[in-house]
Motif scaffolding. Structure first.
Motif, short mmCIF file in Angstrom:
data_model
loop_
_atom_site.label_atom_id
_atom_site.label_comp_id
_atom_site.label_asym_id
_atom_site.label_seq_id
_atom_site.Cartn_x
_atom_site.Cartn_y
_atom_site.Cartn_z
N UNK A 23 1.85 5.68 -0.29
CA UNK A 23 3.17 5.86 0.32
C UNK A 23 3.12 5.77 1.84
N UNK A 24 2.12 6.39 2.44
CA UNK A 24 2.02 6.37 3.89
C UNK A 24 1.79 4.95 4.39
N UNK A 25 0.93 4.21 3.69
CA UNK A 25 0.66 2.83 4.09
C UNK A 25 1.89 1.95 3.92
N UNK A 26 2.69 2.21 2.89
CA UNK A 26 3.91 1.43 2.69
C UNK A 26 4.89 1.65 3.84
N UNK A 27 5.08 2.90 4.23
CA UNK A 27 5.97 3.18 5.35
C UNK A 27 5.44 2.54 6.63
N UNK A 28 4.15 2.67 6.87
CA UNK A 28 3.55 2.08 8.07
C UNK A 28 3.74 0.57 8.08
N UNK A 29 3.59 -0.06 6.91
CA UNK A 29 3.76 -1.51 6.82
C UNK A 29 5.17 -1.92 7.23
N UNK A 57 8.29 -4.07 -4.01
CA UNK A 57 8.09 -3.41 -2.73
C UNK A 57 7.02 -4.10 -1.90
N UNK A 58 5.87 -4.37 -2.50
CA UNK A 58 4.82 -5.14 -1.82
C UNK A 58 4.07 -5.99 -2.83
N UNK A 102 12.72 -5.70 6.33
CA UNK A 102 11.64 -4.76 6.63
C UNK A 102 12.20 -3.44 7.17
N UNK A 103 13.11 -3.53 8.12
CA UNK A 103 13.70 -2.30 8.69
C UNK A 103 14.50 -1.55 7.63
#
Length: 213
Positions: free
Chosen positions: A133-139, A86-87, A150-151
């Motif tokens: 999780x929030x940072x992953x979505x924001x990224x 994922x990252x 990415x999308x």
């Protein structure tokens, strides 16, 4: 790959296993952080003459999201390939630890110990930072128009968070951000396959959602 390089990677991975991680392969050790996420420490090498420099990275695999990504691509899910992480973030050792250089044919114990300290005191924290999780979505939302996937990842995260394949609002906003026809076509195909995936629907229903909204 030279035998000395293999030995260096095996030794570093062995130190990670000693810290409670599980060996995934010669240059990767992982651990399960919670029901959904795995953390990993991977190692690449930079070889110059007799010197082997270890370049560690912090990695996160958000398993249900990556499974949904695979369904949307029409592929099988294979954990810990470069397409299912994922990252990932390379970690530069701080000056107090210094570069992790091994010179053939030795396996310098002091360098191995510095690697173990780096893993324990720095890289694990980097993994935890990546796993928000929030940072992953924001990224993925911030970079939705940059690079491949990415999308698609942003859409898969929203599907998992909503426990639903009713993603029209998210899909619409992500589609607006795509600048090239190829990007729009790729996202359109991904969205269609994801909505039509019986496996994705069952997965979301089993996790507590309704599958399609």
């Amino acid at each position: 790959m030279k035998e000395h390089t293999k030995a260096v990677l095996e030794a570093c991975t062995g130190h990670l296993v000693a810290q409670g991680m599980t060996r995934q392969r010669r240059n990767l050790a992982v651990w399960q952080m919670n029901d959904e996420m795995w953390g990993g420490i991977s190692m690449q090498v930079q070889v110059k003459g007799r010197r082997v420099r270890v370049l560690p990275s912090a990695q996160v695999l958000w398993e249900p999201v990556e499974v949904l990504v695979a369904h949307g691509k029409g592929e099988g899910f294979r954990p810990w390939t470069r397409f299912s992480i994922t990252r990932s973030r390379q970690v530069t050792p701080p000056p107090a630890i210094g570069p992790l250089d091994f010179y053939e044919p030795e396996l310098d114990g002091s360098v191995l110990e510095r690697f173990a300290i780096l893993a324990r005191q720095v890289i694990v924290g980097e993994v935890l930072d990546l796993a928000d999780e929030r940072a992953l979505l924001q990224h993925f939302r911030k970079n939705a128009n940059k690079g491949v996937g990415r999308a698609e990842h942003a859409l898969a995260i929203r599907a998992w968070q909503k426990k639903s394949l009713d993603l029209e609002d998210d899909y619409g906003s992500l589609m607006i951000e795509q600048r090239e026809d190829e990007q729009r076509d790729r996202l359109e195909r991904f969205h269609l396959r994801l909505r039509q995936s019986v496996a994705a629907r069952e997965m979301l229903r089993y996790s507590g959602g309704q599958g399609v909204g």
